[in-house]
Design an enzyme around this catalytic site. Structure first.
Site, PDB file in Angstrom:
ATOM      1  N   GLU A  40      66.861  44.061 -25.503  1.00  0.00           N
ATOM      2  CA  GLU A  40      68.087  43.753 -24.763  1.00  0.00           C
ATOM      3  C   GLU A  40      68.352  42.249 -24.757  1.00  0.00           C
ATOM      4  OE1 GLU A  40      68.672  46.762 -21.121  1.00  0.00           O
ATOM      5  OE2 GLU A  40      66.575  46.195 -21.453  1.00  0.00           O
ATOM      6  N   SER A  87      50.037   5.877 -14.516  1.00  0.00           N
ATOM      7  CA  SER A  87      48.891   6.749 -14.790  1.00  0.00           C
ATOM      8  C   SER A  87      48.064   6.841 -13.510  1.00  0.00           C
ATOM      9  CB  SER A  87      48.079   6.215 -15.958  1.00  0.00           C
ATOM     10  OG  SER A  87      47.547   4.970 -15.607  1.00  0.00           O
ATOM     11  N   LEU A  88      46.918   7.457 -13.583  1.00  0.00           N
ATOM     12  CA  LEU A  88      46.111   7.660 -12.376  1.00  0.00           C
ATOM     13  C   LEU A  88      44.748   7.010 -12.522  1.00  0.00           C
ATOM     14  CD1 LEU A  88      46.738  11.478 -11.823  1.00  0.00           C
ATOM     15  CD2 LEU A  88      47.748   9.609 -10.523  1.00  0.00           C
ATOM     16  N   GLU A 118      45.927  19.761  -7.561  1.00  0.00           N
ATOM     17  CA  GLU A 118      46.533  20.424  -8.725  1.00  0.00           C
ATOM     18  C   GLU A 118      45.591  20.307  -9.909  1.00  0.00           C
ATOM     19  OE1 GLU A 118      50.301  18.538  -9.525  1.00  0.00           O
ATOM     20  OE2 GLU A 118      50.876  18.602  -7.413  1.00  0.00           O
ATOM     21  N   ARG A 141      56.017   9.309 -22.335  1.00  0.00           N
ATOM     22  CA  ARG A 141      55.616   8.263 -21.397  1.00  0.00           C
ATOM     23  C   ARG A 141      55.741   6.883 -22.040  1.00  0.00           C
ATOM     24  NH1 ARG A 141      50.864   5.740 -20.132  1.00  0.00           N
ATOM     25  NH2 ARG A 141      50.843   4.918 -18.023  1.00  0.00           N
ATOM     26  N   CYS A 412      10.360  -4.534 -39.737  1.00  0.00           N
ATOM     27  CA  CYS A 412       9.293  -5.237 -40.465  1.00  0.00           C
ATOM     28  C   CYS A 412       9.726  -5.663 -41.861  1.00  0.00           C
ATOM     29  CB  CYS A 412       8.059  -4.340 -40.565  1.00  0.00           C
ATOM     30  SG  CYS A 412       8.313  -2.945 -41.677  1.00  0.00           S
ATOM     31  N   CYS A 433       4.001  -0.955 -39.927  1.00  0.00           N
ATOM     32  CA  CYS A 433       5.221  -1.375 -39.224  1.00  0.00           C
ATOM     33  C   CYS A 433       4.971  -1.329 -37.709  1.00  0.00           C
ATOM     34  CB  CYS A 433       6.388  -0.467 -39.582  1.00  0.00           C
ATOM     35  SG  CYS A 433       7.882  -0.857 -38.650  1.00  0.00           S
TER      36      CYS A 433
HETATM   37  S1  IVH Z   1      50.671  13.240 -11.371  1.00  0.00           S
HETATM   38  C1  IVH Z   1      52.226   9.093 -10.451  1.00  0.00           C
HETATM   39  N1  IVH Z   1      49.825  15.707 -11.795  1.00  0.00           N
HETATM   40  O1  IVH Z   1      47.431  12.897 -16.002  1.00  0.00           O
HETATM   41  C2  IVH Z   1      51.682  10.456 -10.673  1.00  0.00           C
HETATM   42  N2  IVH Z   1      49.553  14.091 -13.517  1.00  0.00           N
HETATM   43  O2  IVH Z   1      45.835  10.390 -15.894  1.00  0.00           O
HETATM   44  C3  IVH Z   1      51.406  10.691 -12.063  1.00  0.00           C
HETATM   45  N3  IVH Z   1      48.532  14.971 -15.550  1.00  0.00           N
HETATM   46  O3  IVH Z   1      49.910  10.579 -16.882  1.00  0.00           O
HETATM   47  C4  IVH Z   1      50.854  11.927 -12.494  1.00  0.00           C
HETATM   48  N4  IVH Z   1      48.309  17.036 -14.861  1.00  0.00           N
HETATM   49  O4  IVH Z   1      50.001  12.946 -17.910  1.00  0.00           O
HETATM   50  C5  IVH Z   1      49.950  14.453 -12.288  1.00  0.00           C
HETATM   51  N5  IVH Z   1      49.144  17.915 -12.063  1.00  0.00           N
HETATM   52  C6  IVH Z   1      49.290  16.667 -12.556  1.00  0.00           C
HETATM   53  C7  IVH Z   1      48.861  16.337 -13.854  1.00  0.00           C
HETATM   54  C8  IVH Z   1      49.013  15.023 -14.296  1.00  0.00           C
HETATM   55  C9  IVH Z   1      48.125  16.194 -15.865  1.00  0.00           C
HETATM   56  C10 IVH Z   1      48.423  13.786 -16.445  1.00  0.00           C
HETATM   57  C11 IVH Z   1      49.681  12.973 -16.555  1.00  0.00           C
HETATM   58  C12 IVH Z   1      49.288  11.579 -16.132  1.00  0.00           C
HETATM   59  C13 IVH Z   1      47.831  11.602 -16.347  1.00  0.00           C
HETATM   60  C14 IVH Z   1      47.133  10.587 -15.487  1.00  0.00           C
END
Ligand code: IVH
Length: 680
Positions: A40, A87-88, A118, A141, A412, A433
């Site tokens: 469908e 990044s983290l 998460e 990014r 040696c 040696c």
């Molecule tokens: S939050 C400012 N949530 O991990 C907040 N990042 O090492 C930024 N990533 O660049 C990210 N799963 O590519 C967030 N549930 C998640 C994620 C996540 C994967 C990646 C993301 C980020 C990187 C940081």
């Protein structure tokens, strides 16, 4: 104008079809709860394709048909992000995550803070911009401030809505990933075609999104999880938890495994649980992302130049990581084997920081085409020893340097070579040696061997370099005076302790001494078996290849290695020197069980269990003596069947006579045991 000529119902029908198709996409890909059959659905798409073909001026960028047709782009445009893509920071254990929690609570002056935990998807992060609910831009990014416009590729990903379920202006961010199954199939296809496989799904996803030909993305079945809303206040969202559910309502695929945690302890539980369960997921994850739930609190915390202060990655202990190979050093082992060792850019792996990893041997380096400067993958073999497993050839710059195979021993300067053509190991051929001796001493003093506390790497280095120790036995001849000569860092107390440890080692269990000798292929376990069967170094050194292989757990290779070791004249010298030093070279039982010590025997007649030689050997090994003729000194005459004239002589001299079984009792020997041990 021609547009005017298009009947209104056609416009309406096209619009209706697009909405319906997007709705079914959402049901199918995001909710995983389709309400119509595939046929469908296909019918609806087919109808839309035909209408758009008839009225091409009605085709729009957000039409579901755009997922199907392919484009080849000239380049990706660079576009500025609306706000930087951060990044983290990473954490790796409970303690570090508690520190993060404490930092957060201290800054906010709160006793407890709610978090969203998460899964951290191992993919490529992207930003998606929607205007009035329509996808207008998708960016990588990039460097965090500017990304590449990969909108056309992103449109080929089924779970990315081209049109949202609300006509909002919004930017969201999330992860594009390649499901494990797709990744594995792609790699086996690549291997079949002779192309290099991707090292992991993230590289595969990144490589796919970089393709200018959108057909490649369409065919590779990438997927998405969205987790971030830019300016959430515009949609009246107060928390990350609300944002996740809003993202789902407007049409995005949101990971279903997130958890609202009321404190850090719950975050830790979540991390522990997913550490165990992660391999059951159909995609790769490399940790947990922990986010302060309240947006207001997030703003108060703010961010550093690189990362937000309100979120952190809580990584799973990695079993495999990528890092840079910055150099190669060569270790010379106990048997002279030259082992190339990778010097790495330090990296976190399975709970420890790894700076060096084994490269096995030079054939391995050639086979894997490993070069200095390469990005390499490192794993822990058996969870313990880090080793380089492969090279990420896609990350080569061309500046990488060949690893030189050494022509001489780095310690040696002696000649190097292989023992035979099948040997993969390159060895230092110089028997003197110092590196070999140092490693041998380390093995000798190790816990599994003589366990000589205080005889560590550093002092061994000094003992060998100073010339005080030239073989293993030399350590038993060391004097306090000699040790004081070694200089700095070795005080009287250390010397006294070391000497008493060495003294103690002289009576170590025999299997420990055998382990310490470092006979190739003989570890602690085999050493125990050898002791059970031979009970002394002397007997072991005389054991033939056949006698050795008769033992169940000893194969021909180990037997050969043992034979070779004991046939070496240097070994004989060493054993003598150890014996002279007073090292006990027989098993404890063996030395205690001198049951026939001081007794003189004479044998007559035929014995049931022994040949003459055998019983003589047995008597001697138990401390007794055997003579050919009866005298006043004879303690016992062992009488077998059909005894000769000795029996009469014994009786006349009053010498005790005993039967074979009486002898066995006297000697405390169990014939069954002897047989089992194949001593007779
Ligand atoms: S939050 C400012 N949530 O991990 C907040 N990042 O090492 C930024 N990533 O660049 C990210 N799963 O590519 C967030 N549930 C998640 C994620 C996540 C994967 C990646 C993301 C980020 C990187 C940081």
């Amino acid at each position: 104008m021609r547009v005017k000529e298009i009947p209104e119902e056609i416009r309406r029908r096209i619009e209706e079809l697009r909405e319906e198709i997007e709705y079914h996409n959402y049901r199918y890909y995001v909710l995983a709860a389709p309400v119509i059959s595939d046929q469908e659905y296909d019918k609806l798409v087919q109808e839309l394709i035909e209408l758009e073909r008839a009225y091409p001026e009605l085709v729009t960028a957000d039409s579901p048909t755009q997922r199907i047709g392919d484009k080849v782009l000239d380049e990706f445009k660079s576009v500025e992000h609306s706000e930087p893509m951060l990044s983290l920071d990473n954490t790796y254990d409970e303690e570090q995550i508690r520190e993060f929690d404490n930092r957060v609570k201290r800054s906010l002056e709160l006793h407890s803070v709610e978090y969203v935990a998460e899964l951290k998807i191992d993919g490529v992060s992207v930003a998606l911009r929607y205007e009035e609910g329509r996808l207008v831009l998708g960016l990588t990014r990039g460097d965090g401030t500017r990304g590449e416009d990969i909108t056309e590729n992103l449109k080929k990903i089924r779970t990315i809505p081209l049109r949202l379920r609300q006509p909002v202006d919004v930017e969201v961010r999330g992860e594009i990933y390649m499901p494990t199954e797709v990744f594995e199939r792609l790699n086996s296809d690549r291997i079949e075609r002779g192309e290099p496989p991707f090292a992991n799904p993230r590289n595969a996803a990144a490589g796919t999104l970089r393709q200018l030909d959108t057909r490649i993305t369409r065919e590779r079945h990438l997927d998405s999880f969205i987790y971030y809303v830019v300016h959430p206040e515009r949609y009246d969202l107060k928390t990350q938890w609300d944002a996740l559910s809003w993202l789902k309502t407007v049409g995005f695929k949101v990971n279903p495994n997130s958890k609202l945690c009321s404190n850090v302890q719950e975050v830790i539980e979540y991390w522990k649980e997913w550490t165990k369960r992660k391999d059951q997921l159909p995609y790769w994850v490399d940790g947990v992302v922990v986010k302060v739930n309240q947006f207001e609190l997030q703003s108060t915390l703010g961010m550093t130049a690189k990362a937000p202060r309100w979120a952190i990655a809580f990584k799973f202990p990695a079993e495999r990581v990528e890092t840079r190979l910055i150099g190669v050093t060569i270790q010379v082992g106990r048997t002279g084997v030259l082992t190339p060792v990778a010097e790495l850019q330090p990296v976190q792996l399975a709970g420890t920081i790894v700076k060096r990893a084994s490269l096995h041997n030079f054939d391995y380096i050639q086979e894997k085409d490993i070069k200095i400067g390469d990005w390499v993958y490192v794993e822990k073999a058996g969870g313990i020893i880090p080793q380089v497993v492969s090279v990420d050839v896609n990350r080569r710059s061309g500046e990488e340097q060949q690893i030189q195979i050494p022509r001489v021993c780095p310690v040696c300067s002696g000649r190097v070579g292989k023992l035979n053509d099948e040997d993969v190991a390159l060895r230092c051929l110089n028997p003197h040696c110092p590196a070999k001796l140092k490693r041998s001493l380390e093995t000798f003093a190790a816990r599994s061997a003589l366990d000589i506390k205080g005889l560590g790497e550093k002092i061994i280095e000094k003992l060998v370099d100073s010339g005080l120790v030239k073989d293993l036995a030399d350590i038993f001849y060391l004097t306090p005076f000699e040790l004081t000569q070694l200089g700095s860092g070795i005080g009287h107390k250390t010397i006294a302790n070391l000497l008493s440890e060495i003294e103690k080692a002289k009576t170590a269990p025999l299997h420990k001494i055998i382990t310490g000798l470092g006979i190739p292929m003989v570890g602690e376990k085999t050493a125990r078996v050898l002791v059970q069967n031979f009970r002394s170094i002397k007997k072991l050194s005389n054991a033939s290849f056949e006698e050795l292989t008769q033992i169940q757990s000893i194969g021909p290779e180990v037997a050969r290695s043992i034979r070779e070791y004991f046939e070496d004249p240097k070994t004989k010298e060493l054993i003598e020197k150890l014996e002279k030093a007073g090292v006990r070279l027989e098993s404890e039982e063996e030395s205690k069980q001198q049951t026939l010590s001081g007794l003189n025997f004479v044998i007559t007649g035929v014995l049931k269990n022994f040949t003459r030689n055998q019983i003589e050997e047995l008597i001697q090994s138990l401390g007794g003596k055997v003579s050919d003729s009866i005298s006043r000194n004879t303690d016992y005459l062992i009488v077998g069947e059909k005894p000769g004239s000795k029996l009469e002589k014994a009786t006349s001299l009053g010498v005790k006579t005993i039967t074979e079984s009486e002898f066995l009792k006297l000697a405390k020997v169990d014939i069954k045991n002897l047989r089992q041990q194949k001593l007779f």
